[in-house]
Design a protein around this motif. Structure first.
Motif: not given
Length: 250
Positions: A169-180, A190-201, A206-210
């Motif tokens: 899961v990728i989110h682009a922001t300079a405000d880490h707290a808001a991104g969380v 994803l937790s409810l559906q039992g899917v494994a995930f890793v988050t990236h803030i 968006p294009g550069e971060v992705v």
């Protein structure tokens, strides 16, 4: 031997063909997905001039032979008119439409006019294919918490659960707290559906971060919502998905 199809996410796939190498790449990607899900492939061509219909029919015949050689069912659609509007109309009868991109693939390249327009107007999933077929086994999603982003997340979760893969899961922001707070919504789904995930803030567009996360994680499938933002004239629209796709080639 033909591989056993996974549970259906895609049962019918439309491939827009125009004779270009990028369209051929879309057909090869469709064959990969078709084998995985046991899908019917609908090969379509929109002739912008009446005199070009014969060439279009021959091209579709060759494409259908390629699909059948892969052990899949093929259908053919030859229409005339504007490629984007006609493909969007045909897409209403399928689960997704696959198109190629144009331009340099070093940094994704500019999208062709048909692909860019389809992202905005199609009522179905649009798969913009990279320079080579992808197994689509490692999934990334550009997530901003918006409505279309959540729909993309639901689709990615369904896709990943069938393949038993991890979602980045990728989110682009300079405000880490808001991104969380924003990615927390995706984590709950994803937790409810039992899917494994890793988050990236991470900070950046968006294009550069992705592009950065995709390169670091070797993801080979990218999901993004196709919402648009209007310019001051209310006539010019820019798709967030287009901006992201210009930075990647998956």
């Amino acid at each position: 031997s033909r591989e056993r199809p996974a549970p259906a996410v895609f049962t019918r796939l439309l491939i827009g063909l125009d004779g270009s190498p990028s369209a051929d790449e879309a057909l090869e990607q469709a064959v990969v997905l078709g084998r995985r899900f046991g899908a019917t492939l609908v090969v379509g061509h929109i002739a912008e001039r009446a005199e070009a219909e014969a060439d279009g029919a021959a091209m579709l015949g060759r494409a259908a032979e390629r699909v059948r050689a892969a052990g899949l069912h093929a259908e053919v659609e030859l229409k005339s008119g504007d490629p984007d509007t006609e493909l969007a109309a045909l897409a209403k009868e399928v689960d997704a439409v696959l198109v190629g991109r144009r331009g340099s693939t070093t940094q994704g390249g500019e999208l062709g006019p048909t692909a860019a327009s389809l992202i905005r107007i199609a009522e179905r999933c649009v798969i913009v294919c990279g320079a080579r077929p992808s197994p689509m086994g490692a999934c990334a999603i550009a997530f901003d918490g918006g409505e279309t982003s959540r729909r993309a997340l639901d689709f990615a979760a369904r896709f990943a659960s069938i393949l038993d893969s991890t979602i980045h899961v990728i989110h682009a922001t300079a405000d880490h707290a808001a991104g969380v707070r924003i990615v927390g919504v995706a984590e709950a789904v994803l937790s409810l559906q039992g899917v494994a995930f890793v988050t990236h803030i991470e900070p950046g567009t968006p294009g550069e971060v992705v592009a950065r996360v995709v390169a670091n994680t070797n993801c080979d499938a990218l999901f993004a919502g196709a919402h648009v933002t209007r310019g001051r004239t209310s006539k010019v629209t820019v798709s967030h998905a287009e901006e992201i796709l210009r930075h990647t080639d998956i």
